[in-house]
Design an enzyme around this catalytic site. Structure first.
Site, PDB file in Angstrom:
ATOM      1  N   ASN A 139     -12.138   0.052   1.932  1.00  0.00           N
ATOM      2  CA  ASN A 139     -10.953  -0.113   2.325  1.00  0.00           C
ATOM      3  C   ASN A 139     -10.629   0.312   3.543  1.00  0.00           C
ATOM      4  OD1 ASN A 139      -8.115  -0.031   2.631  1.00  0.00           O
ATOM      5  ND2 ASN A 139      -7.651   1.651   1.377  1.00  0.00           N
ATOM      6  N   TRP A 140     -10.718  -0.490   4.696  1.00  0.00           N
ATOM      7  CA  TRP A 140     -10.777  -0.103   6.161  1.00  0.00           C
ATOM      8  C   TRP A 140      -9.184   0.515   6.538  1.00  0.00           C
ATOM      9  CZ3 TRP A 140     -13.402  -4.852   8.657  1.00  0.00           C
ATOM     10  CH2 TRP A 140     -14.919  -4.824   8.144  1.00  0.00           C
ATOM     11  N   LYS A 141      -8.115   0.500   5.820  1.00  0.00           N
ATOM     12  CA  LYS A 141      -6.958   0.808   6.020  1.00  0.00           C
ATOM     13  C   LYS A 141      -6.422   0.174   7.528  1.00  0.00           C
ATOM     14  CE  LYS A 141      -7.709   4.824   3.355  1.00  0.00           C
ATOM     15  NZ  LYS A 141      -7.411   6.275   2.805  1.00  0.00           N
ATOM     16  N   HIS A 188      -1.490   1.495  -3.220  1.00  0.00           N
ATOM     17  CA  HIS A 188      -2.090   2.503  -2.755  1.00  0.00           C
ATOM     18  C   HIS A 188      -1.203   3.623  -2.429  1.00  0.00           C
ATOM     19  CE1 HIS A 188      -4.501   4.812   0.142  1.00  0.00           C
ATOM     20  NE2 HIS A 188      -5.565   4.206  -0.471  1.00  0.00           N
ATOM     21  N   GLU A 247      -1.007   5.698  -0.286  1.00  0.00           N
ATOM     22  CA  GLU A 247      -0.494   5.925   1.040  1.00  0.00           C
ATOM     23  C   GLU A 247       0.872   4.770   1.318  1.00  0.00           C
ATOM     24  OE1 GLU A 247      -3.986   4.881   3.309  1.00  0.00           O
ATOM     25  OE2 GLU A 247      -4.842   7.097   2.693  1.00  0.00           O
ATOM     26  N   GLU A 266      -7.408   6.755  -8.204  1.00  0.00           N
ATOM     27  CA  GLU A 266      -7.446   7.541  -6.897  1.00  0.00           C
ATOM     28  C   GLU A 266      -6.618   8.794  -7.015  1.00  0.00           C
ATOM     29  OE1 GLU A 266      -9.175   4.904  -3.361  1.00  0.00           O
ATOM     30  OE2 GLU A 266      -6.949   4.610  -3.521  1.00  0.00           O
ATOM     31  N   GLY A 326      -9.235  11.075   1.293  1.00  0.00           N
ATOM     32  CA  GLY A 326      -9.408  11.578   2.885  1.00  0.00           C
ATOM     33  C   GLY A 326      -9.406  13.144   3.077  1.00  0.00           C
ATOM     34  N   SER A 376     -12.530  10.121  -1.327  1.00  0.00           N
ATOM     35  CA  SER A 376     -13.740  10.938  -0.678  1.00  0.00           C
ATOM     36  C   SER A 376     -15.006  10.660  -1.250  1.00  0.00           C
ATOM     37  CB  SER A 376     -13.394  12.662  -1.009  1.00  0.00           C
ATOM     38  OG  SER A 376     -12.289  12.859  -0.293  1.00  0.00           O
ATOM     39  N   GLY A 426     -12.880   4.571   1.158  1.00  0.00           N
ATOM     40  CA  GLY A 426     -11.958   4.636   2.395  1.00  0.00           C
ATOM     41  C   GLY A 426     -12.929   4.801   3.678  1.00  0.00           C
ATOM     42  N   GLY A 427     -12.826   6.268   4.104  1.00  0.00           N
ATOM     43  CA  GLY A 427     -13.449   6.492   5.290  1.00  0.00           C
ATOM     44  C   GLY A 427     -14.699   6.349   5.324  1.00  0.00           C
TER      45      GLY A 427
END
Ligand code: PGA
Length: 258
Positions: free
Chosen positions: A13-15, A98, A100, A170, A176, A216, A237-238
């Site tokens: 997930n590149w956001k 998501h 966010e 999640e 994150g 994470s 993600g990251g």
């Protein structure tokens, strides 16, 4: 058996990261790894990079998806993008709900339900995200929250529709932050999710729904998570932004698939 029912899926997930140029370069680097991967590899890219990414990944084992969608197919919704547009751009899946978006854009599970329906109607697969906040976890409310989010997000789905849905657990406190759910805790909640689905639909359908873990995920914790029986893949993600760390996660998963 498990692998036949629920193939392992690793989703990046590149956001709000990566331009068209950067997306193309990343996918070119990923192609050789994807060709020999036992896990399915999906990338949720920004809207602007869907078409170029799908073109670059065409004919490979990499699937491209979006990170959000509007619940209507067209209309006066300035700035929004519909499922049919996403599909035409070359995507095959969409992340909905998501955390966010739930927190920053106030998306409710009812809205997530409508978005997921629109995704399915357009022949795409929804990844529905659920998860509790730190305060909810500390109050001992994790199962209640998960149960409500699942029930509302999946309301009205037929068995056939449900089989196309992917759930991503999640925990918000793990996204994150570098804090990760232990494999045992994640397994416990994944198994609970399957139980909730089984109670509403039935055991066999629940066995076919893939449930991913996210929050994470890194190369050094991917293997222990993927070994758990009800963890069917990872939403990253990251660590999906660097080709090197994403490829290491894929490699660790491939080596630990049961
Ligand atoms: P993270 O993000 O891996 O950077 O924690 C996961 C996600 O938000 O899907």
């Amino acid at each position: 058996m498990q692998q036949e029912l629920r193939p392992t899926t690793i989703v990046g997930n590149w956001k709000m990261h990566k331009t068209i140029h950067e997306a193309r370069a990343f996918i070119q680097g990923l192609l050789p790894i994807a060709q020999s991967s036992l896990s399915h590899i999906w990338l949720a890219v920004p809207f602007t990079a869907i078409y170029a990414s799908a073109t670059e990944a065409h004919g490979s084992r990499i699937a491209i998806g979006a990170q959000n969608v509007h619940d209507m197919d067209e209309g006066p919704y300035t700035g929004e993008v519909s499922g049919s547009m996403i599909k035409e751009a070359g995507a095959s899946f969409v992340i909905v709900g998501h955390s966010e978006r739930r927190s920053l854009c106030h998306e409710s599970s009812r809205l997530v339900n409508r978005k997921a329906k629109s995704v399915l109607e357009n022949g795409l697969r929804p990844i529905i995200c659920i998860g509790e906040t730190l305060a909810q976890q500390e109050a001992g409310a994790t199962r209640d929250i998960i149960s409500i989010q699942l029930t509302q997000s999946l309301e009205g789905f037929s068995e056939a529709e449900l089989r196309k849905v992917i759930i991503a657990y999640e925990p918000v406190w793990a996204i994150g932050t570098g804090k990760i759910a232990t494999p045992a805790l994640a397994q416990d909640i994944h198994s609970f999710c399957r139980q909730v689905i089984s109670n509403i639909w039935n055991h066999d359908t629940a066995q076919e729904v893939s449930i991913l873990y996210g929050g994470s995920v890194k190369p050094d914790n991917a293997a222990e998570l993927i070994r758990e029986k009800d963890i069917d893949g990872l939403l990253v993600g990251g660590s999906s932004l660097s080709l090197e760390s994403f490829c290491r996660i894929i490699e660790f998963c491939n080596n630990n698939i049961s």
